[in-house]
Motif scaffolding. Structure first.
Motif, PDB file in Angstrom:
ATOM      1  N   HIS A   8       0.959  -1.049   0.071  1.00  0.00           N
ATOM      2  CA  HIS A   8      -0.184  -0.068  -0.116  1.00  0.00           C
ATOM      3  C   HIS A   8       0.970   1.364  -0.101  1.00  0.00           C
ATOM      4  O   HIS A   8       1.812   1.300   0.905  1.00  0.00           O
ATOM      5  N   PRO A  10       1.476   4.870   0.941  1.00  0.00           N
ATOM      6  CA  PRO A  10       0.759   6.044   1.750  1.00  0.00           C
ATOM      7  C   PRO A  10       0.567   7.226   0.859  1.00  0.00           C
ATOM      8  O   PRO A  10       1.537   7.721   0.329  1.00  0.00           O
ATOM      9  N   THR A  32      -5.072   4.518  12.188  1.00  0.00           N
ATOM     10  CA  THR A  32      -5.387   3.438  10.812  1.00  0.00           C
ATOM     11  C   THR A  32      -4.054   3.141  10.470  1.00  0.00           C
ATOM     12  O   THR A  32      -3.688   3.606   9.555  1.00  0.00           O
ATOM     13  N   ILE A  33      -3.514   2.222  11.243  1.00  0.00           N
ATOM     14  CA  ILE A  33      -2.189   1.940  10.970  1.00  0.00           C
ATOM     15  C   ILE A  33      -2.114   1.303   9.565  1.00  0.00           C
ATOM     16  O   ILE A  33      -1.021   1.370   8.961  1.00  0.00           O
ATOM     17  N   HIS A  35      -0.886  -0.533   6.676  1.00  0.00           N
ATOM     18  CA  HIS A  35       0.576  -1.459   6.358  1.00  0.00           C
ATOM     19  C   HIS A  35       1.585  -0.658   7.150  1.00  0.00           C
ATOM     20  O   HIS A  35       2.641  -0.984   6.744  1.00  0.00           O
ATOM     21  N   GLY A  37       2.661   2.426   6.572  1.00  0.00           N
ATOM     22  CA  GLY A  37       3.617   3.305   5.736  1.00  0.00           C
ATOM     23  C   GLY A  37       3.760   4.676   6.400  1.00  0.00           C
ATOM     24  O   GLY A  37       5.021   5.039   6.288  1.00  0.00           O
ATOM     25  N   HIS A  38       2.564   5.360   6.755  1.00  0.00           N
ATOM     26  CA  HIS A  38       2.991   6.577   7.291  1.00  0.00           C
ATOM     27  C   HIS A  38       3.612   6.662   8.655  1.00  0.00           C
ATOM     28  O   HIS A  38       4.525   7.258   8.920  1.00  0.00           O
ATOM     29  N   LEU A  55      -3.500   1.555  15.518  1.00  0.00           N
ATOM     30  CA  LEU A  55      -4.822   0.785  15.646  1.00  0.00           C
ATOM     31  C   LEU A  55      -5.149   0.490  14.264  1.00  0.00           C
ATOM     32  O   LEU A  55      -4.968   1.157  13.458  1.00  0.00           O
ATOM     33  N   VAL A  57      -8.884  -1.675  12.636  1.00  0.00           N
ATOM     34  CA  VAL A  57      -9.815  -2.832  12.887  1.00  0.00           C
ATOM     35  C   VAL A  57      -9.630  -4.102  12.094  1.00  0.00           C
ATOM     36  O   VAL A  57     -10.370  -5.068  12.442  1.00  0.00           O
ATOM     37  N   THR A  61      -4.088  -6.316   8.451  1.00  0.00           N
ATOM     38  CA  THR A  61      -3.234  -5.087   8.252  1.00  0.00           C
ATOM     39  C   THR A  61      -2.151  -4.797   9.463  1.00  0.00           C
ATOM     40  O   THR A  61      -0.902  -4.553   8.932  1.00  0.00           O
ATOM     41  N   SER A  81      -8.208  -2.631  17.022  1.00  0.00           N
ATOM     42  CA  SER A  81      -9.338  -1.845  17.614  1.00  0.00           C
ATOM     43  C   SER A  81      -9.925  -0.599  16.608  1.00  0.00           C
ATOM     44  O   SER A  81      -9.121  -0.275  15.864  1.00  0.00           O
ATOM     45  N   ASN A  82     -11.043  -0.381  17.115  1.00  0.00           N
ATOM     46  CA  ASN A  82     -11.574   0.655  16.171  1.00  0.00           C
ATOM     47  C   ASN A  82     -11.153   1.815  16.724  1.00  0.00           C
ATOM     48  O   ASN A  82     -11.020   2.129  18.099  1.00  0.00           O
ATOM     49  N   CYS A 108      -7.058   0.138   2.501  1.00  0.00           N
ATOM     50  CA  CYS A 108      -5.917   0.078   1.832  1.00  0.00           C
ATOM     51  C   CYS A 108      -5.973  -0.662   0.443  1.00  0.00           C
ATOM     52  O   CYS A 108      -7.074  -1.199   0.273  1.00  0.00           O
ATOM     53  N   LEU A 131     -14.916  -4.343   7.213  1.00  0.00           N
ATOM     54  CA  LEU A 131     -13.172  -4.253   7.414  1.00  0.00           C
ATOM     55  C   LEU A 131     -13.043  -5.064   8.564  1.00  0.00           C
ATOM     56  O   LEU A 131     -12.147  -5.721   8.906  1.00  0.00           O
TER      57      LEU A 131
HETATM   58  C1  LIG Z   1      -5.865   3.979   3.819  1.00  0.00           C
HETATM   59  S1  LIG Z   1      -5.536   2.817   4.993  1.00  0.00           S
HETATM   60  C2  LIG Z   1      -4.434   3.325   5.889  1.00  0.00           C
HETATM   61  C3  LIG Z   1      -2.945   3.033   5.444  1.00  0.00           C
HETATM   62  C4  LIG Z   1      -1.797   3.438   6.264  1.00  0.00           C
HETATM   63  N1  LIG Z   1      -1.754   4.823   6.322  1.00  0.00           N
HETATM   64  C5  LIG Z   1      -0.401   3.262   5.619  1.00  0.00           C
HETATM   65  O1  LIG Z   1       0.320   4.098   5.273  1.00  0.00           O
HETATM   66  O2  LIG Z   1      -0.115   1.845   5.276  1.00  0.00           O
HETATM   67  C6  LIG Z   1      -6.892   2.841   6.042  1.00  0.00           C
HETATM   68  C7  LIG Z   1      -7.005   1.858   7.351  1.00  0.00           C
HETATM   69  O3  LIG Z   1      -7.821   2.190   8.366  1.00  0.00           O
HETATM   70  C8  LIG Z   1      -8.430   0.987   8.820  1.00  0.00           C
HETATM   71  N2  LIG Z   1      -9.820   1.725   9.206  1.00  0.00           N
HETATM   72  C9  LIG Z   1     -10.762   1.923   8.689  1.00  0.00           C
HETATM   73  N3  LIG Z   1     -11.986   2.303   9.669  1.00  0.00           N
HETATM   74  C10 LIG Z   1     -11.148   2.170  10.750  1.00  0.00           C
HETATM   75  C11 LIG Z   1     -11.634   2.275  12.171  1.00  0.00           C
HETATM   76  N4  LIG Z   1     -12.619   2.923  12.376  1.00  0.00           N
HETATM   77  N5  LIG Z   1     -10.708   2.078  13.112  1.00  0.00           N
HETATM   78  C12 LIG Z   1      -9.535   1.597  13.012  1.00  0.00           C
HETATM   79  N6  LIG Z   1      -9.217   1.489  11.773  1.00  0.00           N
HETATM   80  C13 LIG Z   1      -9.918   1.810  10.714  1.00  0.00           C
HETATM   81  C14 LIG Z   1      -8.677   0.020   7.606  1.00  0.00           C
HETATM   82  O4  LIG Z   1      -8.838  -1.383   8.102  1.00  0.00           O
HETATM   83  C15 LIG Z   1      -7.379   0.224   7.019  1.00  0.00           C
HETATM   84  O5  LIG Z   1      -6.224  -0.500   7.346  1.00  0.00           O
END
Ligand SMILES: C[S@@+](CC[C@H](N)C(=O)[O-])C[C@H]1O[C@@H](n2cnc3c(N)ncnc32)[C@H](O)[C@@H]1O
Length: 307
Positions: A8, A10, A32-33, A35, A37-38, A55, A57, A61, A81-82, A108, A131
């Protein structure tokens, strides 16, 4: 990053890194960890006393993020965790305040391709969209069991599709013949509902808005975002920053409103008068970046209650 096939990329990473610098012993909460990347970028700024709490969900990932972050010097805590429970998670790990809270919303690239997630209208998959597999309602449950008016309202409210009534009617008619169980079936139904002689689809796939609406509803996306923003105000250290990357106008509006309200209360200083968007080069190399909008605010004061 790690060269894996479903990597993925970022979004807006370079711009973000230019705006945020963390102290060596800083605390970052990546809500929203994904993969990682950020987090990897910011984790490089942290020393052994620094912390990243990540964190997500989606359990899968988190395994990927572990790989990405394994060589960082700082303490890395990853938790399924949410992000609506960000306060509880911080408390559990003894973290009082964060110097940086990041949420890169949505999903992702690998989740879009993942059969189990059932998110894509470009491939045929079971129509699921959760998700977080501990949620009980799937997209198939909604399209097969909601009445026509509720379906139309949902597609209008969360998909902003003006043809919502027609799409809902086609869905209800179609499910009388057989249940709608795959993304391919739903995509075909929406295409039929929107087909007009001579109409060509240019910008976006006709099913985009309906799929967005269902994904938002299944994952309770907007409510979770509001909760995250409400809680973050208190969880940030004074001087700390919050950055949110959103991918559609419904999310962006919520972020803009929260930042403005906190700025009016003299708690936040808004660092992005207008949302930051990706440049042409990034959009070409990473199509997900096209709809990304980044807003950043800095906490300048604590909220004091007068009683
Ligand atoms: C765009 S990706 C993040 C990519 C990350 N920034 C990276 O660099 O790899 C969004 C992530 O947010 C997670 N996600 C979505 N809704 C969420 C929530 N309410 N709580 C925690 N994680 C959530 C998804 O499962 C997904 O892995």
């Amino acid at each position: 990053m790690n060269g894996l096939k479903d990597e993925h990329i970022p979004v807006l990473a370079a711009i973000l890194a230019g705006q945020i610098s963390l102290p060596q012993d800083g605390v970052m909460v990546d809500a929203t960890i994904g993969h990682g990347g950020h987090s990897f970028l910011f984790g490089k700024q942290l020393g052994p006393k620094g912390v990243i709490l990540g964190l997500d969900v989606d359990e899968k990932t988190i395994q990927r993020a572990q790989l990405t972050l394994k060589d960082l010097k700082c303490r890395v805590i990853l938790k399924k965790s949410n992000f609506a429970d960000i306060d509880m998670q911080m408390r559990q790990y003894g973290i009082e305040k964060a110097d940086f809270i990041l949420a890169d919303l949505g999903f992702c690239s690998a989740q879009l391709e993942d059969e189990e997630k059932g998110l894509s209208f470009m491939q045929n998959m079971p129509l699921d969209m959760r998700l977080d597999k501990s949620l009980s309602t799937t997209a198939a449950d909604i399209v097969n069991n909601s009445d026509e008016k509720s379906l139309a309202d949902l597609i209008y409210k969360y998909g902003e599709d003006r043809a919502s009534r027609r799409i809902a009617r086609f869905i209800v008619e179609s499910r009388q013949n057989e249940p709608i169980e795959t993304t391919g079936q739903l995509s075909n139904i929406v295409c039929k509902a929107l087909a007009r002689p001579g109409r060509r689809w240019t910008k976006i796939h006709p099913a985009t808005r309906t799929f967005q609406a269902l994904r938002i509803a299944v994952n309770n996306e907007l409510e979770n975002l509001k909760i995250l923003l409400d809680k973050s105000e208190d969880l940030l250290a004074v001087g700390g920053k919050i950055a949110i990357i959103s991918f559609h106008s419904l999310e962006d509006r919520i972020v803009k409103y929260n930042f403005r309200q906190n700025a009016d209360r003299n708690i936040y200083k808004i660092l992005t008068k207008k949302p930051i968007v990706a440049d042409r080069q990034e959009c070409l190399s990473n199509p997900r970046a096209r709809s990304a909008k980044l807003r950043i605010a800095q906490k300048i004061n604590k909220y004091e209650t007068t009683d």
